[in-house]
Every structure is written in structure tokens, then in C-alpha cells.
Scaffold this active site. Structure first.
Site, PDB file in Angstrom:
ATOM      1  N   SER A  66     -25.361  48.113  61.800  1.00 23.24           N
ATOM      2  CA  SER A  66     -25.949  48.793  62.827  1.00 23.24           C
ATOM      3  C   SER A  66     -27.430  49.284  62.179  1.00 23.24           C
ATOM      4  CB  SER A  66     -25.113  50.166  63.071  1.00 23.24           C
ATOM      5  OG  SER A  66     -25.468  50.843  64.139  1.00 23.24           O
TER       6      SER A  66
ATOM      7  N   HIS B 223     -28.225  65.010  59.062  1.00 27.44           N
ATOM      8  CA  HIS B 223     -27.916  63.908  58.165  1.00 27.44           C
ATOM      9  C   HIS B 223     -27.907  64.409  56.595  1.00 27.44           C
ATOM     10  CE1 HIS B 223     -27.798  61.014  61.290  1.00 27.44           C
ATOM     11  NE2 HIS B 223     -28.961  60.978  61.845  1.00 27.44           N
TER      12      HIS B 223
ATOM     13  N   LYS C 129     -26.108  56.321  61.870  1.00 28.63           N
ATOM     14  CA  LYS C 129     -25.363  55.111  62.354  1.00 28.63           C
ATOM     15  C   LYS C 129     -23.936  55.094  62.065  1.00 28.63           C
ATOM     16  CE  LYS C 129     -28.087  53.409  64.257  1.00 28.63           C
ATOM     17  NZ  LYS C 129     -28.547  54.188  65.557  1.00 28.63           N
TER      18      LYS C 129
HETATM   19  P1  A3P Z   1     -23.832  49.661  66.912  1.00 26.02           P
HETATM   20  O1  A3P Z   1     -25.123  49.535  66.404  1.00 26.02           O
HETATM   21  O2  A3P Z   1     -22.824  49.134  65.557  1.00 26.02           O
HETATM   22  O3  A3P Z   1     -23.466  49.268  68.102  1.00 26.02           O
HETATM   23  P2  A3P Z   1     -25.688  57.092  65.484  1.00 26.02           P
HETATM   24  O4  A3P Z   1     -25.275  57.640  66.703  1.00 26.02           O
HETATM   25  O5  A3P Z   1     -25.110  57.617  64.351  1.00 26.02           O
HETATM   26  O6  A3P Z   1     -27.125  56.484  65.365  1.00 26.02           O
HETATM   27  O7  A3P Z   1     -24.619  55.442  65.629  1.00 26.02           O
HETATM   28  C1  A3P Z   1     -25.132  54.632  66.326  1.00 26.02           C
HETATM   29  C2  A3P Z   1     -23.890  53.538  66.589  1.00 26.02           C
HETATM   30  O8  A3P Z   1     -22.904  54.057  67.164  1.00 26.02           O
HETATM   31  C3  A3P Z   1     -24.077  52.426  67.216  1.00 26.02           C
HETATM   32  O9  A3P Z   1     -23.326  51.425  66.733  1.00 26.02           O
HETATM   33  C4  A3P Z   1     -23.736  52.570  68.602  1.00 26.02           C
HETATM   34  O10 A3P Z   1     -23.481  51.605  69.540  1.00 26.02           O
HETATM   35  C5  A3P Z   1     -22.412  53.597  68.433  1.00 26.02           C
HETATM   36  N1  A3P Z   1     -22.078  54.243  69.610  1.00 26.02           N
HETATM   37  C6  A3P Z   1     -22.764  55.188  70.269  1.00 26.02           C
HETATM   38  N2  A3P Z   1     -22.205  55.561  71.262  1.00 26.02           N
HETATM   39  C7  A3P Z   1     -20.813  54.955  71.368  1.00 26.02           C
HETATM   40  C8  A3P Z   1     -19.882  55.001  72.182  1.00 26.02           C
HETATM   41  N3  A3P Z   1     -19.633  55.885  73.208  1.00 26.02           N
HETATM   42  N4  A3P Z   1     -18.732  54.135  72.033  1.00 26.02           N
HETATM   43  C9  A3P Z   1     -19.005  53.489  70.765  1.00 26.02           C
HETATM   44  N5  A3P Z   1     -20.022  53.195  69.934  1.00 26.02           N
HETATM   45  C10 A3P Z   1     -21.047  54.045  70.210  1.00 26.02           C
END
Ligand code: A3P
Length: 283
Positions: A130, A100, A48
């Protein structure tokens, strides 16, 4: 098309919580002798922290550089090193991996500094929120009864990938052993194009301004949300029923954490990482 086993509760191996059902001790052990190619690139994150976002950026950079993504989803183009999906054995070079893993479980050959590591970190308050929403969408891991309960699990490292604080400490304090670029989610929010350029130069990709703009366009929140290759909506709902692209903001934690919880994060941050002069943007 890969199949995804249903994960159960986390299981601990080598002092790290893995998603049960997606890997085995034998596979993790095998990483000790994992053969690295000079052209390999590894994206490492605590969950996240912007993993799928950075995946999309890196894959798009390689595409612009003449390596089209012929896989049906980004997870196949950039599979997780520690999950026993085995697809990566089929990957042709340049191979791209996600992970990870904590620093101490990374294949030792990566330290020879020929292959590259991109490490992305996100401020822990937004990371917790998140992760909470993500965990609620997970069908076969324990569902937290409340944010308060999840907060407790997170602060004590009882989540997949264990403690955020340990993950950051391991990678940040071990960074000199690697050919590594460290980025933050907040940098990406505030200056996506700047981060794309940094990544290009780290990955040795000399792209035109127009190609860089294309990468930026493809990596925007709304573009990714509507791109089935990039939005991770392909997970079967019986495995995950939530959104990877949820809010995509800095500072959303203010809507969820209490003042006491926020202060506790500050305190533990200071205790565990205070000596590392790390700077995060919190809002
Ligand atoms: P939120 O849950 O705060 O919206 P991961 O990919 O490590 O699982 O992280 C997911 C987080 O990255 C989520 O945060 C998601 O919305 C955010 N995210 C993914 N793509 C994104 C983008 N293009 N711009 C901004 N945030 C992004």
C-alpha cells in the site's frame, strides 16, 4: 479551506522522518506542552494502515451521537496533530485528531489517560505494498524506481514515519500508559460492524443498532470512494496523484512480494517484535 505545501524529501527530527514542508521542529517541540482536553480522541497509525478508514468510522460515530461534521473534508474534522496546519486550534470540542507520531513523541499529557487513543495497525506485507503505491503517487518525494527499491527503503525505515517495526514496538510496548484501544486493519476487514461496536463502547457512545448500521454503511470501501469528504481526492494532483482507496484487501502482498522478500519480513518481524506475542492475519 486549508492549503497544502508541497512536501519535499522526508526530513528527520528527533529520530523520526516527517514529511518536509508540512511541519517544523518548533511545532513538534510545542507538542510537549500541548494541552489535552478530556474529550479529545486521537487516532494514531503508521501510514497506510487504515487511517482514513478509521477516521471515517470515528467521525460517523460522533455524527450519530449528535456532533455533525460541518467541515468540508475529514482531514479538517480530524486534522493531523504533527502537521502545522493549525486548523485544530479552531476545532470545537469534542476534538478529534489523527497522527502518525511514534509513541515517544506523543504529547505527554495524553498519558494522563483522560483523553483516548485509538491505535490501528496492519500486517506489514500489505502495508508495504500500500505504501509503495502511495509513494509512487506522491509528486515531490523521491519516486521509487521499483518495488524492490521501495522494499529496501521500508525495511530500513527510510520512509515517512520511519520504521514500521519501531512504530509498532513503541506503541504496543507502551500501551499500558494510555487509555487506548488497539485495532487491526484485518479486524476491520473481517468484521466491520464488530469494530464499530468496539469503538462505540471505547469512545463512550451508546448508539442504537440502526445508528451503528449507518456508521457501517458510511464506512464501506465503495461508499467512502464516492464520498468527497472521505476519499481524499481533494489533494491537488501536483501534490498527490494516486488513490487513497486503492484495493482495500488483505493479502494483496502475494501479488507483489517475492518469496525472499516475504521471508525477510518474517525474519525481521521475529527479530524486532517476536517477544511481543503480536498476531497478524496475513491473508
Ligand atoms: P490499499 O492501498 O491496500 O488499498 P491510510 O488511510 O492509512 O493511508 O491507508 C490506506 C489503505 O486503507 C489503502 O489500502 C486503502 O484502500 C485502505 N482503505 C481505506 N478505506 C478503506 C475501507 N473503507 N475499506 C477497506 N480498506 C480501506
Amino acid at each position: 479551506t486549508p492549503t497544502y505545501e508541497t512536501p519535499g524529501h522526508d526530513h528527520k527530527y528527533k529520530n523520526f522522518n516527517f514529511a518536509l514542508g508540512r511541519t517544523t521542529p518548533e511545532h513538534i517541540d510545542s507538542l510537549e506542552s500541548f494541552e489535552v482536553k478530556d474529550s479529545d480522541a486521537f487516532l494514531v497509525t503508521y501510514p497506510k494502515s487504515g487511517t482514513i478508514w478509521t477516521q471515517q468510522i470515528i467521525i460517523s460515530i460522533y455524527e450519530q451521537d449528535g456532533h455533525p461534521n460541518e467541515c468540508s473534508t475529514n482531514i479538517e474534522r480530524m486534522p493531523w496533530l504533527e502537521y502545522e496546519t493549525a486548523e485544530y486550534t479552531l476545532l470545537s470540542s469534542p476534538r478529534l485528531f489523527s497522527s502518525h507520531l511514534p509513541e515517544y513523541l506523543m504529547p505527554p499529557a495524553v498519558k494522563e489517560k483522560k483523553s483516548k487513543v485509538v491505535y490501528v495497525m496492519r500486517n506489514p506485507k500489505d502495508n508495504i505494498v500500500s505504501y509503495y503505491h502511495f509513494t509512487k503517487g506522491h509528486k515531490n518525494t523521491e519516486t521509487p524506481k521499483s518495488f524492490e527499491q521501495f522494499f529496501e527503503w521500508y525495511m530500513t525505515g527510510r520512509v515517512t514515519a520511519s520504521s514500521w517495526f519501531d512504530h509498532i514496538r513503541g506503541w504496543y510496548s507502551g500501551r499500558d500508559q494510555y487509555n487506548i484501544l488497539i485495532l487491526t486493519y484485518e479486524d476491520m476487514i473481517m468484521d466491520l460492524k464488530g469494530v464499530v461496536k468496539k469503538l462505540c463502547s471505547f469512545l463512550g457512545k451508546n448508539l442504537t443498532e440502526a445508528a451503528i448500521d449507518q456508521v457501517v454503511e458510511k464506512s464501506k470501501f465503495d461508499t467512502m470512494k464516492n464520498n468527497p469528504k472521505a476519499n481524499y481526492q481533494h489533494f491537488p494532483p501536483e501534490w498527490f496523484n494516486g488513490k487513497f482507496l486503492r484495493k482495500g484487501q488483505i493479502g494483496d502482498w502475494k501479488n507483489t512480494l517475492t518469496v525472499a522478500q516475504s521471508e525477510r519480513v518474517d525474519r525481521v518481524f521475529q527479530e524486532k517484535l517476536g517477544d511481543l506475542s503480536l498476531k497478524f492475519i496475513w491473508e
